[in-house]
Design an enzyme around this catalytic site. Sequence first.
Site, short mmCIF file in Angstrom:
data_model
loop_
_atom_site.label_atom_id
_atom_site.label_comp_id
_atom_site.label_asym_id
_atom_site.label_seq_id
_atom_site.Cartn_x
_atom_site.Cartn_y
_atom_site.Cartn_z
N HIS A 74 0.85 -1.19 0.00
CA HIS A 74 0.00 0.00 0.00
C HIS A 74 0.89 1.24 0.00
O HIS A 74 1.76 1.38 0.85
CB HIS A 74 -0.90 0.02 1.24
N TYR A 202 -9.08 6.06 7.29
CA TYR A 202 -9.13 6.56 8.65
C TYR A 202 -10.13 7.72 8.66
O TYR A 202 -9.86 8.76 8.05
CB TYR A 202 -7.76 7.05 9.11
N PRO A 291 -3.31 1.45 18.83
CA PRO A 291 -3.19 0.84 17.50
C PRO A 291 -3.30 1.82 16.34
O PRO A 291 -3.06 1.43 15.19
CB PRO A 291 -4.34 -0.17 17.47
N LYS A 295 2.01 0.75 15.01
CA LYS A 295 3.42 0.68 15.42
C LYS A 295 3.78 -0.57 16.22
O LYS A 295 4.96 -0.89 16.35
CB LYS A 295 3.78 1.91 16.27
N TYR A 383 4.19 6.85 9.49
CA TYR A 383 3.38 5.67 9.24
C TYR A 383 4.16 4.56 8.56
O TYR A 383 4.03 3.38 8.92
CB TYR A 383 2.17 6.05 8.37
#
Length: 389
Positions: A74, A202, A291, A295, A383
């Site tokens: 991704h 998100y 979460p 990580k 990220y």
Amino acid sequence: MPVRTRVAVIGAGPAGLLLSHLLGRHGIESVVIDSRGREEIETTVRAGILEQGTVEILSRTGASDRVLTAGQRHEGIELRFDGEGHRIDFAAAVGRAVWLYPQHEVLKDLVAARLAAGQDLRFGVTAERVEDVETDRPRVVAKDAEGDAVEIEADVVVGADGSRGVTREAVTGPHGGYFREYPFAWFGILCEAPPSAEELIYSNSPDGFALISRRGPGVQRMYFQCDPATGTGAYTEERLWEILRSRVPGITLNEGPIFQRDVLRFRSFVAHEMRRGRVVLVGDAAHTVPPTGAKGMNLAVADVVVLAEALRALLLEGDGSLFDAFPDTARKRVWKAQHFSWWMTNMLHLRPRASDFDRMRQIGELRSVVESEAGRAYLAEGYTGRPLG
């Protein structure tokens, strides 16, 4: 008679198994124990996002070939707020990516690789305590599935047994860390349906946060923000879909039978000490993160990459400098990850009793990220993960 080995590893999760794999490449023997059975380890569905550095370590060291063939690369995520979606292009921002490859698949690969290499891997063995911590031969006292005593004497004991394991207390004592608890949790579902989106979504909505993800071509993983006291049976299946739809306005969700529910509490923890004598903590035994920033498993991998090199120098060359420095080295990355996870969590979730000002400031923060090249790069770097040493 005690089992004698160079490194005793408590916990056959990603941290423990990868450490034994890296040590094996250096010719350093280890014994790995876990209270769970192999089937439970390989079938419990958990986190699924791997940083680029994690993927590189798994593939380069021969721990996993499937991560590249079965994992899904991704190059971005979508942030949704005010009913609109905004793509964060990782490749354009920082030239990196993440892979969707569930943790239980990583564990299948690691277990297979270790057993093929002749690893002493003992399922159903429960560690009861760690003794002689301050000596150069610490011992793990355990019991096997039949209740028979097992004792492992090692040059180094590594606690990869999670936040409720016995090793943390052996290193830190009963109150040995920095702690934060958040006033919300995630209600998670697994359902049988094709993906609703190509990339993770998100979503910050007036009703609270939601995350739309997947675990394979026919399985979706979805979460929505809830009260920490919520039980897994609190909602009917129809109500769960109503909540999820309300949290991602403008997105059509592919719905299907829900076959798993869970509630994830949000906690942050960093141990005051990650080493005491010859006993070391890695992964969730040393730190936990919310979460939101994906990580947890990646931090565990970063820990063991550093620790494996320190143990190579200590056990093969007699040089303890890297081993002594391990806690400080690891914690620098840990606290960066804690900040990133805290930032993502607070930017995306609706806090209890938030005022109108709080809500509008949060939207302003989201716009500052998606409308700024520097803001998008900061999120993308955090990220996808900083390169591993």
